[in-house]
Design a protein around this motif. Structure first.
Motif, PDB file in Angstrom:
ATOM      1  N   ARG A 145      43.052  50.622  38.436  1.00 39.60           N
ATOM      2  CA  ARG A 145      41.839  50.241  37.713  1.00 39.60           C
ATOM      3  C   ARG A 145      40.827  49.632  38.664  1.00 39.60           C
ATOM      4  N   PRO A 146      39.533  49.923  38.500  1.00 37.87           N
ATOM      5  CA  PRO A 146      38.509  49.223  39.277  1.00 37.87           C
ATOM      6  C   PRO A 146      38.583  47.725  38.992  1.00 37.87           C
ATOM      7  N   GLY A 147      38.519  46.930  40.030  1.00 39.53           N
ATOM      8  CA  GLY A 147      38.552  45.483  39.857  1.00 39.53           C
ATOM      9  C   GLY A 147      39.943  44.896  39.718  1.00 39.53           C
ATOM     10  N   PHE A 148      40.994  45.709  39.922  1.00 35.51           N
ATOM     11  CA  PHE A 148      42.357  45.197  39.816  1.00 35.51           C
ATOM     12  C   PHE A 148      42.599  44.112  40.861  1.00 35.51           C
ATOM     13  N   ARG A 149      43.129  42.972  40.417  1.00 39.68           N
ATOM     14  CA  ARG A 149      43.392  41.851  41.312  1.00 39.68           C
ATOM     15  C   ARG A 149      44.814  41.330  41.172  1.00 39.68           C
ATOM     16  N   GLY A 150      45.729  42.207  40.826  1.00 40.08           N
ATOM     17  CA  GLY A 150      47.108  41.782  40.693  1.00 40.08           C
ATOM     18  C   GLY A 150      47.411  41.239  39.307  1.00 40.08           C
ATOM     19  N   MET A 173      52.920  44.689  41.546  1.00 41.99           N
ATOM     20  CA  MET A 173      51.590  44.185  41.194  1.00 41.99           C
ATOM     21  C   MET A 173      50.844  43.687  42.428  1.00 41.99           C
ATOM     22  N   VAL A 174      51.554  43.022  43.323  1.00 42.18           N
ATOM     23  CA  VAL A 174      50.934  42.540  44.562  1.00 42.18           C
ATOM     24  C   VAL A 174      50.562  43.719  45.452  1.00 42.18           C
ATOM     25  N   ASN A 175      51.487  44.673  45.580  1.00 36.72           N
ATOM     26  CA  ASN A 175      51.210  45.836  46.421  1.00 36.72           C
ATOM     27  C   ASN A 175      50.065  46.672  45.880  1.00 36.72           C
ATOM     28  N   GLY A 176      49.943  46.732  44.566  1.00 40.94           N
ATOM     29  CA  GLY A 176      48.845  47.491  43.989  1.00 40.94           C
ATOM     30  C   GLY A 176      47.494  46.925  44.341  1.00 40.94           C
TER      31      GLY A 176
END
Length: 202
Positions: A106-111, A170-173
Motif C-alpha cells: 500500500r502507498p504510505g505503508f509504515r509497518g 511487517m517490518v520487512n514490508g
C-alpha cells in the motif's frame, strides 16, 4: 493486515459524525507521522473544529489514541476473520500472508500500527499498551487455533513463532521489497507448522 475502512457513522446531515471525522484524521496522521509527533492541535486544524468540540468527543489525546488503535484492531480482526472463512488451517495461513503482503504494498505503508504505537509508549500499564497487548493476544490465539487444527502438538510455541514471523514481515514490508513478502511469509508459516507436526526426536 487491514481491510477497507467501514463506512463512517452518519451525522445529522447524512455525512460522517464529528467524532468519526476526528478519528479518521487521527488515524491518517498518527500512522503517517507518529503519535507523539501529531498534536491534538494538528488534528483539530485538519478537521476544522474548535478545541471545545474536540475535547467534547475525546477528553484527552490518549483517549483518541486508544480509539485509533481499537479501530485499527477491528479492521485487522475483520480481515483475519475473512481469511479464515471456509478455509483449512494451512490455506488460512496462506490467506493471512497474502493480506500482509498486500498491505505492505500500500502507498504510505509504515509497518504495523501496533508495534509502532508500542515503541512510542514504553510504559506497560499505559492504556495504549493495554490495547496493543489485547490485540496481539487475540492474533496469537488465532495462530494457536490454526496450529491445533493443523495437527501441531505444541500449539502455543508454534503460535509464538508464527507471530514473530508476522512481525518480521511487517517490518520487512516497510524496509525492503514488499513484493516478495506474501510468498516468503506464506512459505515460512507452512515450514513452521510442518516442523511443529514433526518435531525432531519425536
Amino acid at each position: 493486515m487491514e481491510t477497507e475502512a467501514p463506512k463512517q457513522a452518519a451525522g445529522s446531515r447524512g455525512g460522517p459524525s464529528t467524532r468519526e471525522r476526528i478519528l479518521a484524521a487521527a488515524t491518517e496522521l498518527f500512522y503517517a507521522n507518529g503519535i507523539r509527533a501529531t498534536s491534538a492541535d494538528r488534528i483539530i486544524e485538519q478537521v476544522g473544529i474548535t478545541k471545545v468540540t474536540f475535547y467534547r468527543h475525546f477528553r484527552t489525546k490518549d483517549d483518541l489514541v486508544v480509539a485509533y488503535l481499537e479501530r485499527s484492531a477491528a479492521w485487522e480482526r475483520n480481515a483475519i476473520s475473512l481469511a479464515l472463512e471456509g478455509r483449512t488451517a494451512l490455506d488460512s495461513l496462506r490467506a493471512i500472508a497474502m493480506g500482509i503482503g498486500a498491505d505492505s504494498c500500500r502507498p504510505g505503508f509504515r509497518g504495523c500500527a501496533f508495534i509502532n504505537a508500542a515503541a512510542e509508549f514504553p510504559e506497560a500499564e499505559h492504556p495504549v499498551r493495554i490495547v496493543v497487548e489485547a490485540h496481539r493476544r487475540w492474533t496469537q490465539d488465532v495462530f494457536a487455533g490454526l496450529a491445533v487444527e493443523a495437527g501441531v502438538a505444541e500449539s502455543d510455541t508454534v503460535a509464538g513463532q508464527l507471530m514473530m514471523l508476522r512481525d518480521g514481515a511487517m517490518v520487512n514490508g516497510y524496509l525492503s521489497d514488499p513484493e516478495s513478502i506474501a510468498q516468503a511469509l506464506g512459505a515460512a508459516y507452512l515450514a513452521v507448522v510442518e516442523a511443529g507436526r514433526h518435531p525432531q526426536g519425536a
